[in-house]
Structures are given as structure tokens and as C-alpha cells.
Design a protein around this motif. Structure first.
Motif, mmCIF file in Angstrom:
data_model
loop_
_atom_site.group_PDB
_atom_site.id
_atom_site.type_symbol
_atom_site.label_atom_id
_atom_site.label_comp_id
_atom_site.label_asym_id
_atom_site.label_seq_id
_atom_site.Cartn_x
_atom_site.Cartn_y
_atom_site.Cartn_z
ATOM 1 N N SER A 103 -5.850 -0.683 10.269
ATOM 2 C CA SER A 103 -5.073 -0.198 9.127
ATOM 3 C C SER A 103 -5.698 -0.642 7.807
ATOM 4 O O SER A 103 -5.884 0.165 6.892
ATOM 5 C CB SER A 103 -3.634 -0.718 9.225
ATOM 6 O OG SER A 103 -2.894 -0.373 8.080
ATOM 7 N N ARG A 104 -6.060 -1.910 7.713
ATOM 8 C CA ARG A 104 -6.616 -2.462 6.468
ATOM 9 C C ARG A 104 -7.938 -1.798 6.094
ATOM 10 O O ARG A 104 -8.188 -1.521 4.918
ATOM 11 C CB ARG A 104 -6.827 -3.974 6.624
ATOM 12 C CG ARG A 104 -7.346 -4.672 5.367
ATOM 13 C CD ARG A 104 -7.532 -6.171 5.605
ATOM 14 N NE ARG A 104 -8.403 -6.414 6.741
ATOM 15 C CZ ARG A 104 -8.039 -7.080 7.843
ATOM 16 N NH1 ARG A 104 -6.826 -7.569 7.979
ATOM 17 N NH2 ARG A 104 -8.903 -7.255 8.833
ATOM 18 N N ARG A 106 -8.823 1.155 6.729
ATOM 19 C CA ARG A 106 -8.598 2.584 6.485
ATOM 20 C C ARG A 106 -9.487 3.463 7.361
ATOM 21 O O ARG A 106 -10.226 4.329 6.864
ATOM 22 C CB ARG A 106 -8.781 2.926 4.995
ATOM 23 C CG ARG A 106 -7.826 2.163 4.072
ATOM 24 C CD ARG A 106 -6.386 2.578 4.277
ATOM 25 N NE ARG A 106 -5.496 1.911 3.314
ATOM 26 C CZ ARG A 106 -4.636 0.943 3.628
ATOM 27 N NH1 ARG A 106 -4.544 0.500 4.883
ATOM 28 N NH2 ARG A 106 -3.851 0.405 2.710
ATOM 29 N N GLY A 111 -3.904 4.968 6.049
ATOM 30 C CA GLY A 111 -3.484 3.847 6.882
ATOM 31 C C GLY A 111 -3.350 4.289 8.327
ATOM 32 O O GLY A 111 -4.147 5.094 8.815
ATOM 33 N N CYS A 112 -2.342 3.803 9.031
ATOM 34 C CA CYS A 112 -2.169 4.180 10.435
ATOM 35 C C CYS A 112 -1.742 5.636 10.541
ATOM 36 O O CYS A 112 -0.679 6.022 10.043
ATOM 37 C CB CYS A 112 -1.133 3.284 11.110
ATOM 38 S SG CYS A 112 -0.822 3.777 12.829
ATOM 39 N N GLU A 174 3.479 -2.495 11.439
ATOM 40 C CA GLU A 174 3.781 -1.264 10.711
ATOM 41 C C GLU A 174 4.308 -1.546 9.306
ATOM 42 O O GLU A 174 4.037 -0.776 8.377
ATOM 43 C CB GLU A 174 4.776 -0.425 11.514
ATOM 44 C CG GLU A 174 4.151 0.127 12.785
ATOM 45 C CD GLU A 174 5.058 1.084 13.535
ATOM 46 O OE1 GLU A 174 6.283 1.139 13.230
ATOM 47 O OE2 GLU A 174 4.553 1.786 14.429
ATOM 48 N N ASN A 177 1.301 -2.220 7.174
ATOM 49 C CA ASN A 177 0.642 -0.948 6.886
ATOM 50 C C ASN A 177 1.354 -0.220 5.745
ATOM 51 O O ASN A 177 0.737 0.177 4.753
ATOM 52 C CB ASN A 177 0.649 -0.090 8.151
ATOM 53 C CG ASN A 177 0.131 1.317 7.943
ATOM 54 O OD1 ASN A 177 -1.062 1.555 7.876
ATOM 55 N ND2 ASN A 177 1.043 2.270 7.839
ATOM 56 N N TYR A 189 -1.202 -7.732 4.815
ATOM 57 C CA TYR A 189 -1.838 -7.917 6.119
ATOM 58 C C TYR A 189 -1.930 -9.394 6.485
ATOM 59 O O TYR A 189 -1.778 -9.762 7.652
ATOM 60 C CB TYR A 189 -3.229 -7.277 6.122
ATOM 61 C CG TYR A 189 -3.190 -5.778 6.033
ATOM 62 C CD1 TYR A 189 -2.691 -5.025 7.093
ATOM 63 C CD2 TYR A 189 -3.628 -5.109 4.897
ATOM 64 C CE1 TYR A 189 -2.642 -3.639 7.019
ATOM 65 C CE2 TYR A 189 -3.576 -3.721 4.810
ATOM 66 C CZ TYR A 189 -3.080 -2.996 5.875
ATOM 67 O OH TYR A 189 -3.017 -1.629 5.795
#
Length: 202
Positions: A103-104, A106, A111-112, A174, A177, A189
Motif C-alpha cells: 500500500s505504501r 503504491r 493504494g490498495c 486498511e 491505507n 503506516y
């Protein structure tokens, strides 16, 4: 026997499909699966509409193919790097850390991918919702199974419920995110990573 011209058409068709899906997963992660259209993708990629349509046939099939492509990318970024680890606490922790990195960093612009499109389809019955639900359940059960193995090996505090703990872990991931995107704040994060380590404390 397939002639060279047929081989060439098949190869071009496969290349077009890959290019379309590479673009569609990024659009959907930011704007949702509803934002996908044959015309938009053709314009973005400077392809003919007929060429894009031939690879999918309908908007729903394009959406489903996009979900499948995103699933392969998720697997490569999150699951594959830790797959060889033995089941248990360390693998669950590594899997969560891979998710945060996915997620971080990208992998998807928004994101997710699955978090982004899940809310779009969670109340809309149909094949797309079913595909998203199946992906979410597979991820949940993967974590739950690792936590069951950790509990059986005495790697988690007595009485730890694997299903509840997986739920809390996913909530932390989540939330990081969503809040990192909403507030443009990557420190979310770090907070999630600390939460994950507390939940998986031996």
C-alpha cells in the motif's frame, strides 16, 4: 497448423489485453471500476475501440478481468515474497508487513486496489461483487490459517482467537491505507506496523 499472420494477430491481441489491464487496474484503484470504459481505455492507450472491445466484449468482463489482474499483482507483491516461510507467527507478521509496503509503495495508484473498489460493489450483487468477495475471503482465511498455526505452536498468548485477531489486523492495515491517502500522511503506516506487532506479540 497456425500461420504466421494468425500468430501475429494473437500476439498483438495479448499485448493489447496486457496494456489495457495495466491501465485499468490503476484507473480503478483511484476512480473505481465504474470509471472503466472501452472508449476511455482506447483513448488513454491510443488504441482502436474495436481492438480493446475484442479483448473483453463487455464492460462487466473488463471489470472482472481487471479484478483478476489486480489479484495477480497483489499476490506478487504481498503473498509471494513470504510464501516460503513456515506457517506461524513470523509468517503472519511478514505478510502484514508486505501488505503495508504494497500500500505504501503504491503498487496501485490509489493504494490498495481491493479496499478502493470493495466499497463500490459491496451492496451490488453480481459477478463483480462475487469476485471481490472471494478475493477478500481468501486473504482473510490466509491470515486466519497462519494465526491458527501460530496459536497451535504456542507462539501467541493463550486464548488468542485467530479469527478475531485476523479481523483486527486487517482493520489496522486498511485504516492505514485509507488514512495515508486521505491525509497524505505516510506515518499512518508506522502506526499500523506498531499495532500489528502488538497484536502478534508472543
Amino acid at each position: 497448423m497456425v500461420d504466421a499472420s494468425t500468430d501475429g494477430r494473437v500476439q498483438r491481441g495479448n499485448e493489447t489485453r496486457r496494456a489495457v489491464l495495466a491501465r485499468s487496474v490503476q484507473i480503478a484503484s483511484v476512480e473505481g471500476l465504474g470509471a472503466l470504459s472501452i472508449g476511455r481505455l482506447a483513448s488513454d492507450l491510443k488504441l482502436s475501440k474495436s481492438g480493446v472491445f475484442a479483448g473483453f466484449g463487455s464492460k462487466e468482463e473488463l471489470q472482472l478481468a481487471t479484478v483478476r489482474a489486480a489479484g495477480r499483482m497483489f499476490y506478487d507483491a504481498v503473498v509471494a515474497p513470504v510464501e516460503a516461510l513456515p506457517d506461524g507467527r513470523a509468517k503472519a507478521l511478514a505478510l502484514c508487513e508486505q501488505w503495508l509496503a504494497y500500500s505504501r509503495d503504491r503498487v496501485f495508484d490509489g493504494g490498495c486496489f481491493f479496499y478502493a473498489v470493495g466499497a463500490e460493489f459491496d451492496a451490488r450483487p453480481g459477478p463483480v461483487r462475487d469476485a471481490l468477495a472471494a478475493a477478500a475471503l481468501a486473504w482473510e482465511r490466509n491470515l486466519e490459517d497462519l494465526l491458527r498455526a501460530a496459536a497451535a505452536a504456542g507462539e501467541l498468548p493463550a486464548g488468542t482467537d485467530p479469527v478475531d485477531t485476523a479481523f483486527l489486523l486487517i482493520a489496522a492495515l486498511e485504516t492505514a491505507n485509507a488514512q495515508s491517502l486521505l491525509h497524505d500522511d505516510p506515518s499512518r503506516y508506522d502506526r499500523a506496523a506498531r499495532t500489528v506487532r502488538r497484536l502478534l506479540a508472543a
